[in-house]
Design a protein around this motif. Structure first.
Motif, mmCIF file in Angstrom:
data_model
loop_
_atom_site.group_PDB
_atom_site.id
_atom_site.type_symbol
_atom_site.label_atom_id
_atom_site.label_comp_id
_atom_site.label_asym_id
_atom_site.label_seq_id
_atom_site.Cartn_x
_atom_site.Cartn_y
_atom_site.Cartn_z
ATOM 1 N N LEU A 259 0.848 -1.210 -0.106
ATOM 2 C CA LEU A 259 -0.045 0.208 0.106
ATOM 3 C C LEU A 259 0.901 1.411 -0.003
ATOM 4 N N ALA A 260 2.046 1.389 0.845
ATOM 5 C CA ALA A 260 2.870 2.451 1.009
ATOM 6 C C ALA A 260 3.701 2.466 -0.472
ATOM 7 N N ASN A 261 3.697 1.504 -1.320
ATOM 8 C CA ASN A 261 4.365 1.468 -2.640
ATOM 9 C C ASN A 261 3.401 2.022 -3.612
ATOM 10 N N TYR A 262 2.274 1.475 -3.373
ATOM 11 C CA TYR A 262 1.005 1.937 -4.196
ATOM 12 C C TYR A 262 0.718 3.550 -4.025
ATOM 13 N N TRP A 263 0.991 4.075 -3.065
ATOM 14 C CA TRP A 263 0.718 5.844 -3.067
ATOM 15 C C TRP A 263 2.094 6.449 -3.136
ATOM 16 N N GLY A 264 3.129 5.713 -3.571
ATOM 17 C CA GLY A 264 4.378 6.417 -3.979
ATOM 18 C C GLY A 264 5.346 6.883 -2.834
ATOM 19 N N LEU A 265 5.309 6.062 -1.594
ATOM 20 C CA LEU A 265 5.813 6.509 -0.271
ATOM 21 C C LEU A 265 7.263 5.570 -0.416
ATOM 22 N N THR A 266 7.608 4.871 -1.261
ATOM 23 C CA THR A 266 8.824 4.267 -1.230
ATOM 24 C C THR A 266 9.998 4.655 -2.198
ATOM 25 N N PRO A 267 11.201 4.510 -1.624
ATOM 26 C CA PRO A 267 12.449 5.159 -2.460
ATOM 27 C C PRO A 267 12.401 4.705 -3.739
ATOM 28 N N SER A 280 14.784 9.651 -3.961
ATOM 29 C CA SER A 280 13.715 10.020 -3.318
ATOM 30 C C SER A 280 12.321 9.150 -3.640
ATOM 31 N N ILE A 281 11.310 9.432 -2.955
ATOM 32 C CA ILE A 281 10.010 8.635 -3.006
ATOM 33 C C ILE A 281 9.650 8.650 -4.332
ATOM 34 N N THR A 282 8.955 7.578 -5.015
ATOM 35 C CA THR A 282 8.424 7.532 -6.406
ATOM 36 C C THR A 282 7.389 8.606 -6.836
ATOM 37 N N LYS A 283 6.664 8.993 -5.573
ATOM 38 C CA LYS A 283 5.409 9.851 -5.976
ATOM 39 C C LYS A 283 4.474 9.440 -6.785
ATOM 40 N N THR A 287 -2.013 11.528 -5.389
ATOM 41 C CA THR A 287 -1.402 12.767 -4.794
ATOM 42 C C THR A 287 -2.262 13.204 -3.432
ATOM 43 N N THR A 288 -3.498 12.957 -3.462
ATOM 44 C CA THR A 288 -4.664 13.363 -2.661
ATOM 45 C C THR A 288 -4.202 12.346 -1.412
ATOM 46 N N ALA A 289 -3.911 11.351 -1.543
ATOM 47 C CA ALA A 289 -3.850 10.238 -0.582
ATOM 48 C C ALA A 289 -2.356 10.681 0.234
ATOM 49 N N ARG A 290 -1.445 11.110 -0.461
ATOM 50 C CA ARG A 290 -0.030 11.726 0.057
ATOM 51 C C ARG A 290 -0.245 12.918 0.899
ATOM 52 N N TRP A 291 -1.044 13.885 0.370
ATOM 53 C CA TRP A 291 -1.377 14.971 1.014
ATOM 54 C C TRP A 291 -2.216 14.823 2.297
ATOM 55 N N LEU A 292 -3.146 13.874 2.483
ATOM 56 C CA LEU A 292 -3.780 13.607 3.509
ATOM 57 C C LEU A 292 -3.054 12.946 4.447
ATOM 58 N N ARG A 329 4.883 6.825 5.603
ATOM 59 C CA ARG A 329 5.015 5.283 5.098
ATOM 60 C C ARG A 329 4.700 4.473 6.306
ATOM 61 N N LYS A 330 4.867 4.715 7.438
ATOM 62 C CA LYS A 330 4.341 4.110 8.666
ATOM 63 C C LYS A 330 2.917 3.841 8.760
ATOM 64 N N LEU A 331 2.156 5.349 8.426
ATOM 65 C CA LEU A 331 0.639 5.386 8.732
ATOM 66 C C LEU A 331 0.224 4.420 7.614
ATOM 67 N N ALA A 332 0.737 4.524 6.344
ATOM 68 C CA ALA A 332 0.178 3.503 5.275
ATOM 69 C C ALA A 332 0.124 2.091 5.569
#
Length: 354
Positions: A259-267, A280-283, A287-292, A329-332
Protein backbone atom coordinates in the motif's frame (compact mmCIF):
# COMPACT_ATOMS: atom_id res chain seq x y z
CA UNK A 1 -13.05 -15.45 -26.94
CA UNK A 2 -12.15 -12.23 -28.77
CA UNK A 3 -9.60 -9.65 -27.63
CA UNK A 4 -10.37 -5.96 -28.15
CA UNK A 5 -7.83 -3.15 -27.83
CA UNK A 6 -9.32 0.35 -27.57
CA UNK A 7 -7.48 3.65 -27.94
CA UNK A 8 -9.95 6.12 -26.44
CA UNK A 9 -10.27 9.81 -27.23
CA UNK A 10 -13.02 12.33 -26.62
CA UNK A 11 -14.49 12.24 -30.14
CA UNK A 12 -13.51 8.80 -31.44
CA UNK A 13 -12.38 5.29 -30.52
CA UNK A 14 -9.75 3.36 -32.46
CA UNK A 15 -10.26 -0.39 -32.05
CA UNK A 16 -8.26 -3.48 -32.91
CA UNK A 17 -10.00 -6.86 -32.61
CA UNK A 18 -8.09 -10.17 -32.50
CA UNK A 19 -9.32 -13.76 -32.51
CA UNK A 20 -8.02 -16.74 -30.52
CA UNK A 21 -5.13 -17.19 -32.97
CA UNK A 22 -3.96 -13.61 -32.44
CA UNK A 23 -4.91 -12.43 -35.93
CA UNK A 24 -6.46 -8.98 -36.38
CA UNK A 25 -9.99 -9.50 -37.69
CA UNK A 26 -11.15 -5.91 -37.49
CA UNK A 27 -9.43 -2.51 -37.19
CA UNK A 28 -11.33 0.73 -37.54
CA UNK A 29 -12.26 4.02 -35.96
CA UNK A 30 -15.67 4.65 -34.40
CA UNK A 31 -17.21 7.99 -33.45
CA UNK A 32 -18.16 8.39 -29.79
CA UNK A 33 -21.59 9.75 -30.71
CA UNK A 34 -24.05 7.59 -28.72
CA UNK A 35 -25.98 6.23 -31.70
CA UNK A 36 -22.83 5.34 -33.67
CA UNK A 37 -20.93 3.68 -30.82
CA UNK A 38 -24.00 1.67 -29.81
CA UNK A 39 -24.55 0.57 -33.41
CA UNK A 40 -20.93 -0.61 -33.58
CA UNK A 41 -21.14 -2.77 -30.45
CA UNK A 42 -24.52 -4.16 -31.49
CA UNK A 43 -22.98 -5.22 -34.80
CA UNK A 44 -19.96 -6.66 -32.98
CA UNK A 45 -22.03 -8.85 -30.67
CA UNK A 46 -24.37 -9.89 -33.50
CA UNK A 47 -21.78 -10.80 -36.16
CA UNK A 48 -18.62 -11.73 -34.23
CA UNK A 49 -19.90 -13.46 -31.10
CA UNK A 50 -21.80 -16.71 -30.72
CA UNK A 51 -24.69 -17.05 -28.30
CA UNK A 52 -22.44 -18.10 -25.37
CA UNK A 53 -19.27 -16.25 -26.43
CA UNK A 54 -17.81 -13.01 -25.03
CA UNK A 55 -14.81 -10.73 -25.46
CA UNK A 56 -12.14 -9.08 -23.29
CA UNK A 57 -11.23 -5.42 -23.67
CA UNK A 58 -8.12 -3.47 -22.68
CA UNK A 59 -8.21 0.35 -22.37
CA UNK A 60 -5.60 2.88 -21.34
CA UNK A 61 -6.71 4.83 -18.29
CA UNK A 62 -7.81 8.43 -18.82
CA UNK A 63 -10.16 10.87 -17.18
CA UNK A 64 -13.32 9.75 -19.01
CA UNK A 65 -13.29 5.94 -19.02
CA UNK A 66 -16.48 5.58 -16.96
CA UNK A 67 -19.11 5.61 -19.70
CA UNK A 68 -17.09 3.27 -21.94
CA UNK A 69 -16.58 0.68 -19.17
CA UNK A 70 -20.31 0.65 -18.42
CA UNK A 71 -21.16 0.27 -22.10
CA UNK A 72 -18.69 -2.62 -22.57
CA UNK A 73 -20.31 -4.58 -19.75
CA UNK A 74 -23.71 -4.05 -21.40
CA UNK A 75 -22.45 -5.76 -24.59
CA UNK A 76 -21.24 -9.10 -23.13
CA UNK A 77 -17.72 -7.97 -22.25
CA UNK A 78 -16.25 -10.63 -19.94
CA UNK A 79 -13.64 -8.33 -18.40
CA UNK A 80 -12.32 -4.79 -18.85
CA UNK A 81 -8.61 -4.30 -18.13
CA UNK A 82 -7.37 -0.77 -17.42
CA UNK A 83 -3.65 -0.15 -17.85
CA UNK A 84 -1.36 2.81 -17.30
CA UNK A 85 -0.12 4.38 -20.57
CA UNK A 86 3.51 3.80 -21.54
CA UNK A 87 6.08 6.54 -21.90
CA UNK A 88 5.91 8.77 -24.94
CA UNK A 89 6.84 6.88 -28.12
CA UNK A 90 8.80 8.25 -31.07
CA UNK A 91 6.30 6.86 -33.58
CA UNK A 92 2.73 7.08 -32.35
CA UNK A 93 -0.62 6.80 -34.11
CA UNK A 94 -4.03 5.76 -32.84
CA UNK A 95 -4.03 2.62 -35.02
CA UNK A 96 -0.59 1.58 -33.73
CA UNK A 97 -1.74 2.12 -30.14
CA UNK A 98 -4.93 0.08 -30.58
CA UNK A 99 -3.04 -2.75 -32.30
CA UNK A 100 -0.41 -2.74 -29.58
CA UNK A 101 -3.08 -2.94 -26.88
CA UNK A 102 -4.88 -5.87 -28.51
CA UNK A 103 -1.58 -7.72 -29.04
CA UNK A 104 -0.60 -7.08 -25.43
CA UNK A 105 -3.94 -8.45 -24.29
CA UNK A 106 -3.69 -11.56 -26.50
CA UNK A 107 -0.10 -12.40 -25.53
CA UNK A 108 -0.79 -12.10 -21.78
CA UNK A 109 -4.40 -13.31 -21.90
CA UNK A 110 -3.96 -16.20 -19.46
CA UNK A 111 -2.47 -14.10 -16.67
CA UNK A 112 -4.69 -11.08 -17.25
CA UNK A 113 -7.90 -13.13 -17.21
CA UNK A 114 -6.86 -14.72 -13.91
CA UNK A 115 -6.08 -11.31 -12.41
CA UNK A 116 -2.34 -11.95 -12.07
CA UNK A 117 0.28 -9.23 -12.55
CA UNK A 118 2.32 -8.92 -15.75
CA UNK A 119 5.86 -7.63 -15.41
CA UNK A 120 6.30 -4.25 -17.06
CA UNK A 121 2.54 -3.64 -17.24
CA UNK A 122 0.88 -1.40 -14.68
CA UNK A 123 -2.75 -2.46 -14.26
CA UNK A 124 -5.29 -0.06 -12.77
CA UNK A 125 -8.02 -1.30 -10.46
CA UNK A 126 -11.53 -0.31 -11.60
CA UNK A 127 -13.13 1.16 -8.47
CA UNK A 128 -16.68 0.42 -7.44
CA UNK A 129 -19.45 2.95 -8.05
CA UNK A 130 -19.44 3.96 -4.38
CA UNK A 131 -15.68 4.50 -4.36
CA UNK A 132 -15.87 6.55 -7.56
CA UNK A 133 -18.53 8.80 -6.02
CA UNK A 134 -16.54 9.15 -2.79
CA UNK A 135 -13.39 10.02 -4.72
CA UNK A 136 -15.20 12.71 -6.64
CA UNK A 137 -16.89 14.06 -3.51
CA UNK A 138 -13.65 14.26 -1.51
CA UNK A 139 -11.85 15.85 -4.46
CA UNK A 140 -14.56 18.53 -4.57
CA UNK A 141 -14.06 19.06 -0.82
CA UNK A 142 -10.32 19.51 -1.31
CA UNK A 143 -10.81 21.95 -4.20
CA UNK A 144 -13.40 23.93 -2.19
CA UNK A 145 -10.96 24.25 0.71
CA UNK A 146 -8.20 25.44 -1.62
CA UNK A 147 -10.56 27.96 -3.24
CA UNK A 148 -11.49 29.36 0.18
CA UNK A 149 -7.82 29.67 1.10
CA UNK A 150 -7.14 31.65 -2.08
CA UNK A 151 -9.98 34.05 -1.26
CA UNK A 152 -8.71 34.57 2.29
CA UNK A 153 -5.18 35.28 1.02
CA UNK A 154 -6.50 37.87 -1.44
CA UNK A 155 -8.39 39.66 1.34
CA UNK A 156 -5.30 39.66 3.57
CA UNK A 157 -3.20 40.99 0.70
CA UNK A 158 -5.62 43.88 0.21
CA UNK A 159 -5.42 44.74 3.90
CA UNK A 160 -1.62 44.72 3.79
CA UNK A 161 -1.65 47.10 0.83
CA UNK A 162 -3.28 49.70 3.10
CA UNK A 163 -1.51 48.51 6.28
CA UNK A 164 -4.89 47.77 7.88
CA UNK A 165 -4.08 44.25 9.03
CA UNK A 166 -3.20 45.55 12.52
CA UNK A 167 -6.66 47.07 12.97
CA UNK A 168 -8.52 43.79 12.51
CA UNK A 169 -10.57 43.06 15.67
CA UNK A 170 -9.45 39.40 15.84
CA UNK A 171 -6.07 37.78 15.25
CA UNK A 172 -7.55 34.95 13.19
CA UNK A 173 -9.55 35.22 9.98
CA UNK A 174 -12.29 34.59 8.95
CA UNK A 175 -14.36 35.29 12.05
CA UNK A 176 -17.72 37.02 12.43
CA UNK A 177 -16.28 40.21 14.03
CA UNK A 178 -13.58 40.42 11.36
CA UNK A 179 -16.08 40.01 8.50
CA UNK A 180 -18.40 42.62 10.05
CA UNK A 181 -15.42 45.00 10.35
CA UNK A 182 -14.48 44.41 6.71
CA UNK A 183 -18.01 45.27 5.58
CA UNK A 184 -17.78 48.67 7.34
CA UNK A 185 -14.25 49.42 6.18
CA UNK A 186 -13.86 52.61 4.10
CA UNK A 187 -11.78 52.07 0.95
CA UNK A 188 -11.48 53.62 -2.52
CA UNK A 189 -14.31 52.76 -4.86
CA UNK A 190 -12.60 50.02 -6.90
CA UNK A 191 -11.05 48.35 -3.87
CA UNK A 192 -14.34 48.53 -1.98
CA UNK A 193 -16.10 46.78 -4.87
CA UNK A 194 -13.39 44.10 -5.06
CA UNK A 195 -13.59 43.50 -1.30
CA UNK A 196 -17.38 43.14 -1.48
CA UNK A 197 -17.00 40.55 -4.23
CA UNK A 198 -14.40 38.65 -2.21
CA UNK A 199 -16.62 38.63 0.87
CA UNK A 200 -19.52 37.31 -1.22
CA UNK A 201 -17.29 34.58 -2.67
CA UNK A 202 -16.07 33.73 0.83
CA UNK A 203 -19.62 33.33 2.10
CA UNK A 204 -20.51 31.04 -0.82
CA UNK A 205 -17.32 29.04 -0.34
CA UNK A 206 -18.02 28.49 3.37
CA UNK A 207 -21.57 27.39 2.57
CA UNK A 208 -20.30 24.99 -0.11
CA UNK A 209 -17.78 23.52 2.34
CA UNK A 210 -20.46 22.98 4.95
CA UNK A 211 -22.72 21.16 2.45
CA UNK A 212 -19.84 18.95 1.28
CA UNK A 213 -18.84 18.07 4.83
CA UNK A 214 -22.44 17.09 5.62
CA UNK A 215 -22.55 14.76 2.58
CA UNK A 216 -19.18 13.26 3.45
CA UNK A 217 -20.23 12.65 7.06
CA UNK A 218 -23.33 10.77 5.86
CA UNK A 219 -21.26 8.59 3.52
CA UNK A 220 -18.64 7.96 6.19
CA UNK A 221 -21.28 6.64 8.58
CA UNK A 222 -22.26 4.00 5.98
CA UNK A 223 -18.70 2.93 5.14
CA UNK A 224 -17.13 0.31 7.42
CA UNK A 225 -13.58 1.03 6.25
CA UNK A 226 -13.98 4.77 6.82
CA UNK A 227 -15.43 4.19 10.30
CA UNK A 228 -12.34 2.13 11.18
CA UNK A 229 -10.01 4.87 9.94
CA UNK A 230 -11.75 7.49 12.11
CA UNK A 231 -10.23 5.73 15.14
CA UNK A 232 -6.86 7.21 14.09
CA UNK A 233 -5.92 10.30 16.16
CA UNK A 234 -6.92 13.52 14.43
CA UNK A 235 -8.76 11.80 11.54
CA UNK A 236 -12.29 12.96 10.76
CA UNK A 237 -14.94 11.88 8.29
CA UNK A 238 -13.34 13.66 5.31
CA UNK A 239 -9.86 12.16 5.70
CA UNK A 240 -11.21 8.70 6.53
CA UNK A 241 -13.57 8.62 3.55
CA UNK A 242 -10.94 9.98 1.15
CA UNK A 243 -8.36 7.38 2.17
CA UNK A 244 -10.83 4.47 2.29
CA UNK A 245 -12.11 5.05 -1.24
CA UNK A 246 -8.52 5.37 -2.53
CA UNK A 247 -7.55 2.03 -0.98
CA UNK A 248 -10.55 0.17 -2.41
CA UNK A 249 -10.24 -3.59 -1.90
CA UNK A 250 -7.44 -4.07 0.60
CA UNK A 251 -7.11 -7.74 -0.49
CA UNK A 252 -5.36 -6.66 -3.68
CA UNK A 253 -2.35 -5.55 -1.60
CA UNK A 254 -0.50 -8.70 -0.48
CA UNK A 255 1.72 -6.89 2.06
CA UNK A 256 1.52 -3.75 4.16
CA UNK A 257 4.42 -2.24 2.21
CA UNK A 258 2.42 -2.76 -1.01
CA UNK A 259 0.00 0.00 0.00
CA UNK A 260 2.88 2.38 0.77
CA UNK A 261 4.36 1.56 -2.63
CA UNK A 262 0.96 2.07 -4.30
CA UNK A 263 0.84 5.61 -2.87
CA UNK A 264 4.40 6.39 -3.97
CA UNK A 265 5.95 6.50 -0.49
CA UNK A 266 8.82 4.08 -1.14
CA UNK A 267 12.23 5.24 -2.44
CA UNK A 268 13.05 4.78 -6.09
CA UNK A 269 16.07 2.68 -7.00
CA UNK A 270 18.37 2.32 -10.00
CA UNK A 271 20.70 -0.60 -9.36
CA UNK A 272 23.14 -2.08 -11.88
CA UNK A 273 26.11 -4.24 -10.99
CA UNK A 274 28.12 -2.69 -8.18
CA UNK A 275 26.20 0.59 -8.40
CA UNK A 276 23.42 0.62 -5.82
CA UNK A 277 21.43 3.83 -6.09
CA UNK A 278 18.35 4.81 -4.12
CA UNK A 279 16.68 8.15 -4.59
CA UNK A 280 13.69 10.08 -3.32
CA UNK A 281 10.21 8.56 -3.08
CA UNK A 282 8.55 7.61 -6.36
CA UNK A 283 5.43 9.81 -5.80
CA UNK A 284 3.37 7.33 -7.81
CA UNK A 285 -0.34 6.90 -7.20
CA UNK A 286 -2.75 9.35 -5.61
CA UNK A 287 -1.41 12.81 -4.75
CA UNK A 288 -4.48 13.36 -2.58
CA UNK A 289 -3.63 10.30 -0.46
CA UNK A 290 -0.07 11.58 0.13
CA UNK A 291 -1.38 15.05 0.98
CA UNK A 292 -3.84 13.60 3.50
CA UNK A 293 -1.15 11.42 5.08
CA UNK A 294 1.03 14.51 5.48
CA UNK A 295 -1.85 16.23 7.31
CA UNK A 296 -2.39 13.13 9.46
CA UNK A 297 1.28 13.06 10.44
CA UNK A 298 1.06 16.31 12.39
CA UNK A 299 -1.97 15.11 14.39
CA UNK A 300 -0.72 11.59 15.06
CA UNK A 301 2.71 12.75 16.26
CA UNK A 302 1.01 14.81 18.96
CA UNK A 303 -0.94 11.90 20.42
CA UNK A 304 1.03 8.71 19.65
CA UNK A 305 4.03 8.71 22.02
CA UNK A 306 5.76 5.66 20.51
CA UNK A 307 5.50 7.02 17.00
CA UNK A 308 6.75 10.43 18.15
CA UNK A 309 9.85 8.90 19.74
CA UNK A 310 10.49 6.89 16.57
CA UNK A 311 10.15 10.10 14.54
CA UNK A 312 12.66 11.91 16.75
CA UNK A 313 15.25 9.17 16.34
CA UNK A 314 15.03 9.35 12.54
CA UNK A 315 15.02 13.15 12.65
CA UNK A 316 18.33 13.23 14.54
CA UNK A 317 19.95 10.98 11.92
CA UNK A 318 18.32 12.04 8.63
CA UNK A 319 16.54 15.35 9.16
CA UNK A 320 12.94 16.47 9.59
CA UNK A 321 11.72 16.02 6.00
CA UNK A 322 12.88 12.42 5.67
CA UNK A 323 11.51 11.63 9.12
CA UNK A 324 8.07 12.94 8.20
CA UNK A 325 7.99 10.87 4.99
CA UNK A 326 8.95 7.83 7.08
CA UNK A 327 5.98 8.52 9.37
CA UNK A 328 3.70 8.82 6.34
CA UNK A 329 4.94 5.43 5.13
CA UNK A 330 4.39 3.99 8.62
CA UNK A 331 0.82 5.35 8.65
CA UNK A 332 0.15 3.68 5.28
CA UNK A 333 1.23 0.32 6.71
CA UNK A 334 -0.92 0.88 9.81
CA UNK A 335 -3.93 1.65 7.58
CA UNK A 336 -3.33 -1.64 5.75
CA UNK A 337 -3.32 -3.58 9.03
CA UNK A 338 -6.46 -1.77 10.23
CA UNK A 339 -8.43 -2.61 7.09
CA UNK A 340 -6.99 -6.11 6.71
CA UNK A 341 -7.57 -7.18 10.33
CA UNK A 342 -10.69 -5.02 10.89
CA UNK A 343 -9.19 -3.47 14.03
CA UNK A 344 -8.97 0.08 15.31
CA UNK A 345 -5.80 2.18 15.42
CA UNK A 346 -5.30 1.55 19.14
CA UNK A 347 -5.69 -2.21 18.74
CA UNK A 348 -3.21 -2.35 15.88
CA UNK A 349 -0.66 -0.33 17.84
CA UNK A 350 -1.14 -2.59 20.87
CA UNK A 351 -0.54 -5.70 18.72
CA UNK A 352 2.58 -4.09 17.29
CA UNK A 353 3.91 -3.34 20.79
CA UNK A 354 3.22 -6.91 21.92
Amino acid sequence: MLYLGIDQHARQLTISLRNEDGDVVQARQVSTQPEKIQAFFQQLTRERLNSDDSFVAVVEVCGFNDWLIRMLHDYRCHKVILIQPDDRKKQKTDRRDAAGLSELLWVNRNRLLRGKPVRGLRQVEIPSTTDQENRRLTTLRKEAGQAQTRIILRIKHMLRRYNLYWEMPTKTFPTKPAIAWLKRLVLPQIDRWELDQLLTDLDRSRQRLQELETLIAERCSNNEAAILLTSTPGVGAYTATALACRVGRVDRFPHARSLANYWGLTPGCRNSGEQQRTGSITKAGSTTARWLLAQMTRQVLRKDTRLREWFKRIKRRRGSSIARVAVMRKLATIIWHMLKKQKSYTECRALSAA
